[in-house]
Design an enzyme around this catalytic site. Structure first.
Site, PDB file in Angstrom:
ATOM      1  N   SER A  87       0.798  -1.228   0.000  1.00 19.29           N
ATOM      2  CA  SER A  87       0.000   0.000   0.000  1.00 19.29           C
ATOM      3  C   SER A  87       0.826   1.272   0.000  1.00 19.29           C
ATOM      4  O   SER A  87       0.256   2.367   0.008  1.00 19.29           O
ATOM      5  CB  SER A  87      -0.937   0.000   1.205  1.00 19.29           C
ATOM      6  OG  SER A  87      -0.208  -0.227   2.378  1.00 19.29           O
ATOM      7  N   THR A 189      -1.814   3.696   4.504  1.00 21.40           N
ATOM      8  CA  THR A 189      -0.898   4.768   4.151  1.00 21.40           C
ATOM      9  C   THR A 189       0.094   4.933   5.276  1.00 21.40           C
ATOM     10  O   THR A 189      -0.261   4.736   6.428  1.00 21.40           O
ATOM     11  CB  THR A 189      -1.738   6.064   4.030  1.00 21.40           C
ATOM     12  OG1 THR A 189      -2.673   5.861   2.985  1.00 21.40           O
ATOM     13  CG2 THR A 189      -0.896   7.282   3.774  1.00 21.40           C
ATOM     14  N   THR A 207       1.553   6.992  -0.147  1.00 18.34           N
ATOM     15  CA  THR A 207       0.650   5.849  -0.356  1.00 18.34           C
ATOM     16  C   THR A 207       0.552   5.494  -1.829  1.00 18.34           C
ATOM     17  O   THR A 207       0.812   6.339  -2.704  1.00 18.34           O
ATOM     18  CB  THR A 207      -0.765   6.196   0.167  1.00 18.34           C
ATOM     19  OG1 THR A 207      -1.556   5.011   0.204  1.00 18.34           O
ATOM     20  CG2 THR A 207      -1.467   7.216  -0.696  1.00 18.34           C
ATOM     21  N   ARG A 217      -7.367   8.685  -9.984  1.00 14.69           N
ATOM     22  CA  ARG A 217      -7.932   8.957  -8.648  1.00 14.69           C
ATOM     23  C   ARG A 217      -6.810   9.361  -7.690  1.00 14.69           C
ATOM     24  O   ARG A 217      -5.782   8.716  -7.594  1.00 14.69           O
ATOM     25  CB  ARG A 217      -8.644   7.710  -8.126  1.00 14.69           C
ATOM     26  CG  ARG A 217      -9.233   7.849  -6.718  1.00 14.69           C
ATOM     27  CD  ARG A 217      -8.317   7.316  -5.638  1.00 14.69           C
ATOM     28  NE  ARG A 217      -8.960   7.228  -4.329  1.00 14.69           N
ATOM     29  CZ  ARG A 217      -8.307   6.983  -3.208  1.00 14.69           C
ATOM     30  NH1 ARG A 217      -7.002   6.832  -3.209  1.00 14.69           N
ATOM     31  NH2 ARG A 217      -8.950   6.905  -2.061  1.00 14.69           N
ATOM     32  N   THR A 240      -4.927   7.726   7.743  1.00 13.06           N
ATOM     33  CA  THR A 240      -4.892   6.530   6.906  1.00 13.06           C
ATOM     34  C   THR A 240      -6.306   5.964   6.848  1.00 13.06           C
ATOM     35  O   THR A 240      -7.087   6.143   7.776  1.00 13.06           O
ATOM     36  CB  THR A 240      -3.895   5.487   7.452  1.00 13.06           C
ATOM     37  OG1 THR A 240      -3.917   4.321   6.615  1.00 13.06           O
ATOM     38  CG2 THR A 240      -4.195   5.065   8.867  1.00 13.06           C
ATOM     39  N   GLY A 241      -6.610   5.292   5.760  1.00  9.00           N
ATOM     40  CA  GLY A 241      -7.966   4.764   5.593  1.00  9.00           C
ATOM     41  C   GLY A 241      -8.528   5.224   4.257  1.00  9.00           C
ATOM     42  O   GLY A 241      -7.770   5.615   3.359  1.00  9.00           O
TER      43      GLY A 241
HETATM   44  N1  GLY Z   1      -5.706   7.144   2.471  1.00  9.58           N
HETATM   45  C1  GLY Z   1      -5.145   6.811   1.251  1.00  9.58           C
HETATM   46  C2  GLY Z   1      -6.037   6.877   0.109  1.00  9.58           C
HETATM   47  O1  GLY Z   1      -7.260   6.870   0.262  1.00  9.58           O
HETATM   48  O2  GLY Z   1      -5.573   6.908  -0.999  1.00  9.58           O
END
Ligand code: GLY
Length: 340
Positions: A87, A189, A207, A217, A240-241
């Site tokens: 990730s 992340t 990330t 995106r 993070t998330g």
């Molecule tokens: N938190 C990382 C992402 O949504 O890309």
């Protein structure tokens, strides 16, 4: 008998720190009381257990006399270079086109400076490109082809667009798409925040974002105030998330704002999540987590689900701690992108 350092005593008294593992790393069994979450700087805090070696590299850099920005950059390089991390960095899960697109940002408390890159392909260290944007351009955020042209012109280190292992997994996923509609892949992340002994604050975030995301995106991670925010007067926070659930609320900015209002960093993380959940139609079903530190060396974290773990490293210890969650939904120690 040698007196136990106060901070270690507090953690031990709270009964939350397990016996040291073979590597000497410590893992909290349950959230540590807020009163124990304070130490003397230098202090480095980051998301997830995989942040611990990154913290340790950052602290070693600080102790060798490197700047706060160097420390953040060297720390995050550890995670970006970890070929087993799905990730962060080029070993991350690719997008729906089979290409890994990386996002990163960096902030310096002194001067309130920031740099960021989004949707960068084929470069090993997006955190370093973000720093270069901050230090050598008059801009804050470069994305896509422009960011890649900039990185190439700056001679930044290149790497594969996708690892062999992730390519094979992506091919399987793509084949399955023909049969079933999108299985959403999670993601985790590294967000790292640091307080130096001189009181200055720094942060960075990196990330590969949501697995099999739409090409182009960009999540919360490179967005200043969402994936990361540093206010040199009060504190710093990172997220993070699921980025979509952080960036609609400027999550990290909100955490620091609560710190500015006097909350302990852990309470600031909790209050931010409560406030977001109150506004969001999904309530607490958001899969978001925050880490935070303040100017006094207090630190903490929280998540919408239970068991979000974060790494804390200072002169006296290097630990992985469990944060309080707002719901019983299990986040687990590795988050979304790890094989289940
Ligand atoms: N938190 C990382 C992402 O949504 O890309």
């Amino acid at each position: 008998m040698t007196a136990m350092p106060r901070r270690r005593f507090l953690a031990a008294a709270a009964g939350t720190v397990a016996a040291g593992s073979a590597s000497g790393r410590l893992l909290a069994r349950a959230p540590v009381p807020t009163s124990a979450l304070q130490t003397r700087p230098p202090l480095v805090v980051s998301t997830w257990p995989f942040g611990q070696p990154a913290n340790e590299a950052a602290l070693a850099a600080i102790k060798s006399g490197a700047s706060g920005l160097d420390a953040i950059e060297r720390g995050i390089h550890v995670t970006e270079s970890d070929a087993s991390n799905p990730s962060v960095g080029l070993s991350g899960i690719p997008n729906a086109d089979g290409r890994v697109q990386l996002d990163a940002c960096i902030m310096s408390g002194p001067g309130h400076k920031a740099g960021a890159v989004g949707a960068v392909e084929g470069f090993r260290h997006p955190i370093s490109i973000a720093r270069r944007v901050m230090e050598t351009t008059r801009h804050v955020f470069l994305v896509g082809q422009g960011a890649m042209d900039f990185a190439a012109a700056e001679g930044m280190e290149r790497g594969p667009v996708v690892s062999d292992g992730q390519k094979a997994a992506w091919e399987k996923w793509r084949a399955a798409q023909a049969k079933a509609k999108s299985e959403k892949k999670g993601h985790d992340t590294i967000a790292m925040v640091a307080l130096l002994a001189d009181g200055n604050l720094f942060g960075g975030c990196s990330t590969s974002g949501l697995g099999y995301k739409l090409p182009g995106r960009v999540g919360d991670s490179p967005i200043i105030g969402s994936g990361l925010y540093v206010d040199n007067e009060f504190g710093a926070a990172g997220a993070t998330g699921i980025g979509e659930n952080v960036m609609r609320y400027c999550g990290s900015f909100l955490v620091v704002e609560y710190i500015r209002q006097g909350l302990h960093p852990q309470d600031a993380c909790l209050e931010t999540i409560r406030r977001i959940a109150k506004m969001d139609p999904k309530g607490f079903d958001l899969s978001i987590n925050f880490v935070a530190i303040d100017k006094q060396g207090r630190y903490g974290a929280a998540g919408t689900g239970s068991g979000f773990q974060y790494s804390v490293t200072c002169d006296e210890f290097s630990r992985v701690l469990s944060s309080p969650g707002l719901t019983a939904k299990d986040v687990g120690p590795t988050g979304g992108n790890q094989p289940k």
